[in-house]
Design a protein around this motif. Structure first.
Motif, PDB file in Angstrom:
ATOM      1  N   HIS A 229     -49.094  78.149 -17.263  1.00 51.17           N
ATOM      2  CA  HIS A 229     -48.458  79.221 -18.032  1.00 51.17           C
ATOM      3  C   HIS A 229     -48.306  78.850 -19.509  1.00 51.17           C
ATOM      4  O   HIS A 229     -48.099  79.732 -20.353  1.00 51.17           O
ATOM      5  N   GLY A 230     -48.357  77.556 -19.790  1.00 49.76           N
ATOM      6  CA  GLY A 230     -48.162  77.134 -21.175  1.00 49.76           C
ATOM      7  C   GLY A 230     -48.771  75.773 -21.443  1.00 49.76           C
ATOM      8  O   GLY A 230     -48.882  74.935 -20.546  1.00 49.76           O
ATOM      9  N   ILE A 231     -49.189  75.558 -22.693  1.00 53.16           N
ATOM     10  CA  ILE A 231     -49.734  74.266 -23.124  1.00 53.16           C
ATOM     11  C   ILE A 231     -48.849  73.703 -24.223  1.00 53.16           C
ATOM     12  O   ILE A 231     -48.545  74.392 -25.209  1.00 53.16           O
ATOM     13  N   PHE A 232     -48.408  72.458 -24.043  1.00 54.57           N
ATOM     14  CA  PHE A 232     -47.697  71.707 -25.071  1.00 54.57           C
ATOM     15  C   PHE A 232     -48.668  70.656 -25.606  1.00 54.57           C
ATOM     16  O   PHE A 232     -49.311  69.961 -24.816  1.00 54.57           O
ATOM     17  N   ALA A 233     -48.791  70.548 -26.922  1.00 56.53           N
ATOM     18  CA  ALA A 233     -49.747  69.592 -27.497  1.00 56.53           C
ATOM     19  C   ALA A 233     -49.116  68.861 -28.676  1.00 56.53           C
ATOM     20  O   ALA A 233     -48.413  69.463 -29.489  1.00 56.53           O
ATOM     21  N   ASP A 234     -49.372  67.560 -28.738  1.00 62.64           N
ATOM     22  CA  ASP A 234     -48.840  66.709 -29.804  1.00 62.64           C
ATOM     23  C   ASP A 234     -50.025  66.180 -30.615  1.00 62.64           C
ATOM     24  O   ASP A 234     -50.742  65.293 -30.184  1.00 62.64           O
ATOM     25  N   GLU A 235     -50.238  66.762 -31.779  1.00 62.89           N
ATOM     26  CA  GLU A 235     -51.347  66.402 -32.681  1.00 62.89           C
ATOM     27  C   GLU A 235     -52.710  66.477 -31.964  1.00 62.89           C
ATOM     28  O   GLU A 235     -53.454  65.495 -31.922  1.00 62.89           O
ATOM     29  N   PRO A 236     -53.078  67.629 -31.417  1.00 58.08           N
ATOM     30  CA  PRO A 236     -54.322  67.713 -30.633  1.00 58.08           C
ATOM     31  C   PRO A 236     -55.593  67.582 -31.464  1.00 58.08           C
ATOM     32  O   PRO A 236     -56.655  67.314 -30.908  1.00 58.08           O
ATOM     33  N   THR A 237     -55.520  67.795 -32.794  1.00 56.10           N
ATOM     34  CA  THR A 237     -56.738  67.728 -33.607  1.00 56.10           C
ATOM     35  C   THR A 237     -57.000  66.339 -34.182  1.00 56.10           C
ATOM     36  O   THR A 237     -58.029  66.138 -34.832  1.00 56.10           O
ATOM     37  N   SER A 238     -56.082  65.387 -33.946  1.00 54.96           N
ATOM     38  CA  SER A 238     -56.288  64.041 -34.484  1.00 54.96           C
ATOM     39  C   SER A 238     -57.591  63.466 -33.950  1.00 54.96           C
ATOM     40  O   SER A 238     -57.838  63.468 -32.748  1.00 54.96           O
ATOM     41  N   HIS A 239     -58.407  62.985 -34.862  1.00 51.89           N
ATOM     42  CA  HIS A 239     -59.696  62.340 -34.558  1.00 51.89           C
ATOM     43  C   HIS A 239     -60.787  63.315 -34.109  1.00 51.89           C
ATOM     44  O   HIS A 239     -61.889  62.891 -33.793  1.00 51.89           O
ATOM     45  N   LEU A 240     -60.477  64.614 -34.051  1.00 58.75           N
ATOM     46  CA  LEU A 240     -61.539  65.579 -33.739  1.00 58.75           C
ATOM     47  C   LEU A 240     -62.326  65.879 -35.008  1.00 58.75           C
ATOM     48  O   LEU A 240     -61.751  66.003 -36.095  1.00 58.75           O
ATOM     49  N   ASP A 241     -63.645  66.039 -34.888  1.00 61.59           N
ATOM     50  CA  ASP A 241     -64.434  66.450 -36.038  1.00 61.59           C
ATOM     51  C   ASP A 241     -64.295  67.962 -36.217  1.00 61.59           C
ATOM     52  O   ASP A 241     -63.646  68.650 -35.426  1.00 61.59           O
ATOM     53  N   ARG A 242     -64.916  68.481 -37.297  1.00 61.92           N
ATOM     54  CA  ARG A 242     -64.768  69.895 -37.631  1.00 61.92           C
ATOM     55  C   ARG A 242     -65.242  70.799 -36.493  1.00 61.92           C
ATOM     56  O   ARG A 242     -64.612  71.800 -36.157  1.00 61.92           O
ATOM     57  N   GLU A 243     -66.363  70.427 -35.885  1.00 64.11           N
ATOM     58  CA  GLU A 243     -66.907  71.225 -34.779  1.00 64.11           C
ATOM     59  C   GLU A 243     -65.950  71.239 -33.595  1.00 64.11           C
ATOM     60  O   GLU A 243     -65.711  72.283 -32.970  1.00 64.11           O
ATOM     61  N   GLY A 244     -65.354  70.074 -33.289  1.00 63.30           N
ATOM     62  CA  GLY A 244     -64.399  69.978 -32.189  1.00 63.30           C
ATOM     63  C   GLY A 244     -63.147  70.793 -32.450  1.00 63.30           C
ATOM     64  O   GLY A 244     -62.608  71.449 -31.552  1.00 63.30           O
TER      65      GLY A 244
END
Length: 491
Positions: free
Chosen positions: A119-134
């Motif tokens: 029902h819900g997603i909790f995320a802590d800095e999910p874009t860290s280390h992801l490239d632009r495409e990711g």
């Protein structure tokens, strides 16, 4: 509209300070919230409390649904990821689950979260280390996720695309702002302007009342002096003197009473805080460190391979003097490798003899934990204490923090300190590898300003689109084993 979480009495105290002091909090199925606040404000703690990973004695939490959690980088959960098609889109194969990089580890966590029916997603800095495409792929996935989102992120572009509400965690409390991150920043600036007007009126009224009170006391003092003079002159005229003293005493009493009344009004005004100041930092450079080569660093037909993998093949580049140059490309494209090649002066790379290079890496720092902040900053620095204080203040360090030892600082605070020290160091060229990672948003805004104002040349790696758009004069993308110029605002 469906209620998913109802929490009451969330209280967390650390070293005598209220990290969390929230009476009531509700999360609904339509909520898409960005949780922002300074490093150490308690954002990650709040997520853990709401998920039930951290139990508080007085706190009551009711959950009406299932939630998944994307934590900051740590060990990947042992459970299998059910959606391998999704994992493939995020750039990870089954064979790559071992010996993963930070970006690859983040991708697996995201795949795990999105493959669950929750029902819900909790995320802590999910874009860290992801490239632009990711990052763009993640944005697309979360946009079409039908449940609630509660996300801690330092990526302003990501927040603008994904959330429509901001929870600002400050002094243990939640302040709610409708809109995305840009809307939040606009509202904060409007608040700052209103506070400035309110503070100016307060100061003006306080000064007027203080001046009026001082004038009444001054008048009373003059009457007092006049009465003493008259008493000495008319010491033999007892009746007249006594009558005169009675009149004077009455006047004095009224004047002192008026002064006291005004002082009560001053107290009733209260104490209105000044708005947070926006300080301008001016960087200078020693004549000894000046460079005159229009391209202090360049590479011609450079090549790099690791075993059978070719990262760069006959690639060329030029770093213009005083420019802010960004390196972009997918995870594993060779961005950090290129910086290491320059630092090691490998074949094909030319560096000006007068170049003094400072390097901010992603990890591996060594420093004396027993040093105090100011002691650490003054070492090998040409700037005076007040200038150092200004830079530290812009990065979120308060006056009371200056005497802290490095051993008590959080990871985010250490990162901010190292960035500040490098910006004030005896360098004319700076290399920064993902400088925005793990910074809180206010520090990231400050870093952007400091980078733009820096007097020398900066080469930086980033996947932060806003940092890229707002700071970079030149952007090189590593793609197909080449260095391609995708932005050049100097030509």
């Amino acid at each position: 509209m469906e209620l998913l979480i109802k929490a009451k009495n969330i209280g967390v105290e650390y070293t005598g300070r209220d990290v969390l002091n929230i009476d009531e909090l509700e999360l609904y199925d339509y909520d898409r919230i960005g949780l922002v606040g300074a490093n150490g404000a308690g954002k990650s703690t709040l997520l853990k409390v709401l998920l039930g990973n951290l139990i508080l004695p007085e706190c009551s939490i009711t959950r009406f649904g299932r939630f998944t959690y994307i934590p900051q980088l740590d060990e990947i959960e042992s459970k299998e990821v059910s959606d391998f098609a999704l994992m493939g889109k995020l750039g990870i194969t089954k064979q790559e689950l071992k010996n993963m990089s930070g970006g690859e580890e983040t991708r697996v966590k995201i795949a795990q979260a999105l493959s669950d029916q929750v029902h819900g997603i909790f995320a802590d800095e999910p874009t860290s280390h992801l490239d632009r495409e990711g990052i763009d792929f993640l944005i697309g996935q979360l946009k079409y996720f039908s449940g609630a989102l509660l996300i801690i992120s330092h990526d302003r572009y990501f927040l603008d695309k994904v959330v429509d509400k901001i929870w600002e965690l400050k002094d243990g409390k939640i302040n709610e702002y409708w809109g995305n991150y840009s809307d939040y920043m606009y509202q904060k600036e409007e608040e700052r302007k209103m506070q400035a007007v309110k503070y100016d009126r307060f100061v003006s009224e306080r000064d007027r009342l203080e001046q009026a009170a001082a004038e009444k006391r001054k008048q009373a003092s003059k009457i007092d002096q006049k009465a003493k003079s008259a008493a000495r002159k008319n010491s033999t005229e007892r009746g007249g003197r006594l009558a005169h003293q009675k009149t004077i005493g009455s006047k004095q009493k009224k004047l002192y009473g008026a002064a006291k009344s005004i002082e009560h009004k001053i107290t009733a005004l209260g104490d209105i805080k000044a708005p947070e100041s926006i300080s301008t930092i001016r960087f200078r450079q020693s004549k000894v460190l000046e460079l005159h080569n229009p391209y202090p660093i360049s590479g011609a037909e450079i090549c790099k391979r690791f075993g059978d993998k070719i990262l760069l093949e006959n690639a060329s580049f030029h770093i213009p003097l005083g420019a802010k140059v960004a390196l972009t490309g997918g995870n594993g494209a060779g961005k950090t490798t290129l910086i290491q090649m320059i630092l090691n002066r490998e074949a094909g790379i030319t560096i000006s003899p007068k170049a003094k290079i400072g390097y901010f890496a992603q990890s591996g720092y060594k420093y004396n934990f027993n040093q105090e902040i100011m002691e650490f900053m003054i070492e090998d620095c040409d700037y005076n204490v007040s200038e150092i204080r200004s830079v530290l203040a812009s990065m979120g360090f308060e006056q009371r923090d200056i005497c802290k030892k490095l051993s008590v600082l959080s990871g985010g605070e250490i990162i901010k300190l190292l960035l500040a020290k490098m910006l004030l160091g005896k360098y004319n060229i700076l290399f920064m590898d993902e400088p925005s990672n793990f910074l809180d948003l206010s520090s990231l805004e400050a870093l952007e300003t400091l980078m733009k104002g820096y007097a020398g040349t900066i080469v930086f790696i980033t996947h932060d689109k806003r940092l890229l758009d707002n700071v970079a004069d030149v952007v090189y993308e590593i793609k197909d084993k080449k260095l391609n110029v995708i932005k050049d605002s100097l030509s």
